[in-house]
Scaffold this motif. Structure first.
Motif, PDB file in Angstrom:
ATOM      1  N   ALA A  57       1.148  -2.126   3.731  1.00  0.00           N
ATOM      2  CA  ALA A  57       0.556  -3.433   3.456  1.00  0.00           C
ATOM      3  C   ALA A  57       1.281  -4.552   4.194  1.00  0.00           C
ATOM      4  O   ALA A  57       0.654  -5.503   4.676  1.00  0.00           O
ATOM      5  CB  ALA A  57       0.564  -3.691   1.951  1.00  0.00           C
ATOM      6  N   SER A  58       2.603  -4.432   4.285  1.00  0.00           N
ATOM      7  CA  SER A  58       3.372  -5.472   4.967  1.00  0.00           C
ATOM      8  C   SER A  58       3.069  -5.538   6.459  1.00  0.00           C
ATOM      9  O   SER A  58       3.197  -6.594   7.084  1.00  0.00           O
ATOM     10  CB  SER A  58       4.875  -5.236   4.751  1.00  0.00           C
ATOM     11  OG  SER A  58       5.192  -5.276   3.375  1.00  0.00           O
ATOM     12  N   LEU A  59       2.687  -4.410   7.023  1.00  0.00           N
ATOM     13  CA  LEU A  59       2.404  -4.375   8.463  1.00  0.00           C
ATOM     14  C   LEU A  59       0.986  -4.827   8.800  1.00  0.00           C
ATOM     15  O   LEU A  59       0.673  -5.010   9.976  1.00  0.00           O
ATOM     16  CB  LEU A  59       2.618  -2.952   8.990  1.00  0.00           C
ATOM     17  CG  LEU A  59       4.056  -2.404   8.885  1.00  0.00           C
ATOM     18  CD1 LEU A  59       4.110  -0.965   9.378  1.00  0.00           C
ATOM     19  CD2 LEU A  59       5.023  -3.276   9.689  1.00  0.00           C
ATOM     20  N   PRO A 242      -2.994 -16.293   2.054  1.00  0.00           N
ATOM     21  CA  PRO A 242      -3.873 -15.196   2.485  1.00  0.00           C
ATOM     22  C   PRO A 242      -4.372 -14.383   1.297  1.00  0.00           C
ATOM     23  O   PRO A 242      -3.668 -14.205   0.294  1.00  0.00           O
ATOM     24  CB  PRO A 242      -2.983 -14.359   3.413  1.00  0.00           C
ATOM     25  CG  PRO A 242      -1.588 -14.676   2.995  1.00  0.00           C
ATOM     26  CD  PRO A 242      -1.605 -16.104   2.528  1.00  0.00           C
ATOM     27  N   PHE A 243      -5.560 -13.877   1.413  1.00  0.00           N
ATOM     28  CA  PHE A 243      -6.143 -13.014   0.392  1.00  0.00           C
ATOM     29  C   PHE A 243      -5.520 -11.611   0.412  1.00  0.00           C
ATOM     30  O   PHE A 243      -5.319 -10.969  -0.618  1.00  0.00           O
ATOM     31  CB  PHE A 243      -7.653 -12.942   0.628  1.00  0.00           C
ATOM     32  CG  PHE A 243      -8.337 -11.862  -0.151  1.00  0.00           C
ATOM     33  CD1 PHE A 243      -8.585 -12.020  -1.502  1.00  0.00           C
ATOM     34  CD2 PHE A 243      -8.741 -10.676   0.459  1.00  0.00           C
ATOM     35  CE1 PHE A 243      -9.211 -11.024  -2.235  1.00  0.00           C
ATOM     36  CE2 PHE A 243      -9.364  -9.676  -0.264  1.00  0.00           C
ATOM     37  CZ  PHE A 243      -9.604  -9.854  -1.618  1.00  0.00           C
ATOM     38  N   ALA A 244      -5.196 -11.161   1.597  1.00  0.00           N
ATOM     39  CA  ALA A 244      -4.592  -9.843   1.794  1.00  0.00           C
ATOM     40  C   ALA A 244      -3.788  -9.893   3.088  1.00  0.00           C
ATOM     41  O   ALA A 244      -4.039 -10.741   3.955  1.00  0.00           O
ATOM     42  CB  ALA A 244      -5.665  -8.763   1.860  1.00  0.00           C
ATOM     43  N   PRO A 245      -2.792  -9.013   3.232  1.00  0.00           N
ATOM     44  CA  PRO A 245      -2.381  -7.996   2.246  1.00  0.00           C
ATOM     45  C   PRO A 245      -1.498  -8.581   1.152  1.00  0.00           C
ATOM     46  O   PRO A 245      -0.920  -9.650   1.316  1.00  0.00           O
ATOM     47  CB  PRO A 245      -1.594  -7.014   3.102  1.00  0.00           C
ATOM     48  CG  PRO A 245      -0.996  -7.871   4.185  1.00  0.00           C
ATOM     49  CD  PRO A 245      -2.013  -8.939   4.478  1.00  0.00           C
ATOM     50  N   ARG A 249       1.234  -5.852  -4.939  1.00  0.00           N
ATOM     51  CA  ARG A 249       0.114  -5.210  -5.616  1.00  0.00           C
ATOM     52  C   ARG A 249      -0.145  -3.823  -5.043  1.00  0.00           C
ATOM     53  O   ARG A 249      -0.427  -2.869  -5.775  1.00  0.00           O
ATOM     54  CB  ARG A 249      -1.137  -6.076  -5.494  1.00  0.00           C
ATOM     55  CG  ARG A 249      -2.330  -5.529  -6.275  1.00  0.00           C
ATOM     56  CD  ARG A 249      -3.541  -6.425  -6.166  1.00  0.00           C
ATOM     57  NE  ARG A 249      -4.054  -6.469  -4.794  1.00  0.00           N
ATOM     58  CZ  ARG A 249      -5.141  -7.144  -4.438  1.00  0.00           C
ATOM     59  NH1 ARG A 249      -5.799  -7.851  -5.341  1.00  0.00           N
ATOM     60  NH2 ARG A 249      -5.554  -7.128  -3.180  1.00  0.00           N
ATOM     61  N   SER A 250      -0.047  -3.705  -3.725  1.00  0.00           N
ATOM     62  CA  SER A 250      -0.233  -2.393  -3.101  1.00  0.00           C
ATOM     63  C   SER A 250       0.844  -1.415  -3.560  1.00  0.00           C
ATOM     64  O   SER A 250       0.569  -0.233  -3.794  1.00  0.00           O
ATOM     65  CB  SER A 250      -0.205  -2.529  -1.577  1.00  0.00           C
ATOM     66  OG  SER A 250      -1.254  -3.372  -1.130  1.00  0.00           O
TER      67      SER A 250
END
Length: 556
Positions: A57-59, A242-245, A249-250
């Motif tokens: 998710a971080s990438l 930002p909505f994601a990532p 939560r991931s």
């Protein structure tokens, strides 16, 4: 020696006491045991899944989301303007609300939206649009309780998301208005054609003509006020975050998935794992009590150092066999059971070593014991006690030697020198409890061992020894390897089953339980080998590393 075989009834195990093979379901205790044994696997998968989800998710590039709310409103009833809006059909409203998403994804709407964005620099291909009713579903039906449609746009730029969301909303409202006005125009044209027909035929002039004129006037007013039932309620604004990532939560979702997968894998491995984990597994399958637990002793240790119960009576090994001896005495060994066989599932589980040490434990307690090596395929008793194997069971059964000539004395270090000349017959008929015992080796290996152990001569041999000694212990082959143990079962009073937790597999023990349940002798109990314990005040057996006594640690 006398033969009392005809007077001695065969001790058959009643069916209700024979060990059934139960197909038990897993209880809560079993499930908790599985999770406890494989907790490391569950934790490992959970941690790996959580860390992996967080890193992935971080990438990922940032994705923003902007939303525009459209409200669905029923238009004013031109025919009855003073009463306000007309009745709104909930099913029609539901259809209108749910159709917004499909309309926004159409090529015509994409073209209309892109036209509104000309000159702004935003490209629709970089953004994803979706629409759905913003309210909850009613508890008493499947209809939505809201008249709000939320248009969501996701993309790489916050300002672009807001601009695209507003462009979609405006394009949709304009399209709806245009579509309604086109329908009204078609209706007006039809009314005008109808009115022209009245003018050409004056005979039709009357109330109908006046009604059509009123309807034409209403339609013209309706066209000027038509909105298409939708309007923008809340315009989109550029999102600050930002909505994601969302790595946290991931990671939480990855942790949950990892825990679920870990638990599932733990139970799957448990089903595929055929090892015996504990004494509970053995008692569940064999349905008999555990007589004792003995440490693991290899062939090299036993043959190189002799029988540990004789060599070091104060060791943990000797204590373990004394406990087995005591428990065997409680299983009516003092009464009808005077001869018993020791067997196991498969070769190599330490059966012969167990027989030798158990016999020594009985002898040290002052019992008159005779060990019979009934394994005419792989005999070991003569090697364990350092005796000659030139005469034994095979020579006695063939008449080449007598029983008195074939039995050999096992010397105990503490034996008084004055009874060295005591013969086997004098020892057997004497009233004293001399600290010695005798072994009847297998003798030279015969070509037909199965026929020998199942013969009447072997049964008479066991009976003769039973009449002379207090306890006769028969070392017989493994139960699942050959049929010799089954043939020996009707010649002894009882059976002791040895289970090596490291070597025996669950399917093999289940098959052995089925066979043991059919044998015509009393199932005395189970001896476990290779299970560490802290019971009875002992430290855990240090298998393969030595046995700790109260004074010193004796290395094997």
């Amino acid at each position: 020696m006398t033969d009392d075989r005809q007077a001695r009834p065969v001790l058959e195990m009643p069916p209700e006491h024979r060990p059934p093979v139960l197909a038990e379901g897993m209880t809560l205790r079993d499930a908790l045991s599985v999770l406890r044994r494989r907790l490391w696997l569950v934790i490992l998968l959970a941690v790996v899944a959580a860390v992996g989800a967080y890193v992935v998710a971080s990438l990922q590039p940032d994705v923003y989301e902007a939303t525009t709310d459209l409200i669905y409103e029923q238009e004013l009833d031109i025919a009855n303007p003073l009463t306000g809006q007309s009745y709104t059909d909930p099913y029609l409203r539901e259809i209108e609300l749910n159709s917004v998403g499909s309309i926004l994804a159409s090529s015509d709407m994409l073209a209309r939206t892109q036209k509104r964005l000309e000159g702004s620099g935003w490209v629709l291909d970089e953004y994803a649009v979706s629409a759905a009713p913003a309210g909850d579903v009613s508890s008493d039906s499947s209809l939505s309780t809201t008249n709000i449609v939320r248009v969501s746009v996701q993309g790489p730029d916050p300002e672009g998301c807001a601009a695209v969301a507003n462009a979609y909303a405006d394009a949709f409202v304009a399209w709806r208005t245009q579509r309604v006005q086109e329908q009204i125009s078609e209706a007006i044209d039809a009314l005008q054609v109808q009115l022209e027909s009245y003018k050409t035929d004056t005979s039709k002039l009357g109330a109908d003509y006046l009604v059509l004129q009123q309807r034409l006037q209403d339609m013209r007013i309706y066209k000027s006020t038509a909105t298409g039932n939708f309007r923008v309620l809340v315009a989109a604004t550029a999102p600050a975050e930002p909505f994601a990532p969302q790595p946290l939560r991931s990671a939480a979702m990855g942790l949950a998935v990892g825990l679920f997968a870990g638990v599932g894998l733990a139970f799957l491995l448990e089903v595929l794992d055929t090892r015996l984990r504990s004494a509970d597994d053995v008692t569940r399958i064999l349905q008999r009590p555990i007589l004792g637990r003995i440490p693991e002793m290899g062939r090299e240790t036993a043959e190189a150092r002799g029988v540990m119960t004789l060599r070091d009576p104060e060791s943990v090994v000797a204590d373990a066999f004394r406990l087995v001896r005591t428990n065997l005495r409680f299983t009516s060994l003092e009464g009808a059971v005077r001869s018993f066989m020791v067997t196991s599932c498969q070769p190599g589980e330490g059966k012969s070593v167990t027989v030798a040490n158990l016999a020594a434990a009985f002898a040290l307690a002052g019992r008159k014991v005779v060990v019979v090596d009934g394994d005419l395929r792989r005999p070991r008793q003569h090697a364990l006690f350092g005796l000659s194997n030139s005469r034994g069971v095979s020579t006695v059964l063939t008449g080449e030697s007598t029983l008195v000539e074939s039995v050999q004395r096992v010397y105990i270090p503490s034996t008084d020198e004055r009874d060295q000349a005591l013969t086997f017959v004098a020892w057997a008929r004497g009233s004293g409890n001399d600290a010695r015992f005798y072994v009847l080796p297998s003798g030279p290996l015969p070509p037909n061992p199965g026929e020998m152990v199942s013969s009447h001569q072997f049964a008479k041999l066991i009976d003769d020894l039973r009449n002379e000694a207090e306890i006769v212990i028969v070392d017989c082959p493994a139960l699942l390897a050959v049929g010799d143990s089954a043939a020996l079962a009707d010649k002894v009073d009882g059976l002791v089953f040895l289970v090596d937790l490291k070597a025996t597999k669950r399917p093999a023990l289940v098959r052995a339980a089925e066979q043991v349940g059919k044998l015509p002798c009393q199932f005395l109990g189970v001896v476990l080998r290779g299970e560490a314990t802290r019971e009875a005040g002992y430290n855990a057996f240090s298998y393969g590393h030595g046995y700790r006594t109260g004074k010193e640690a004796v290395k094997p």
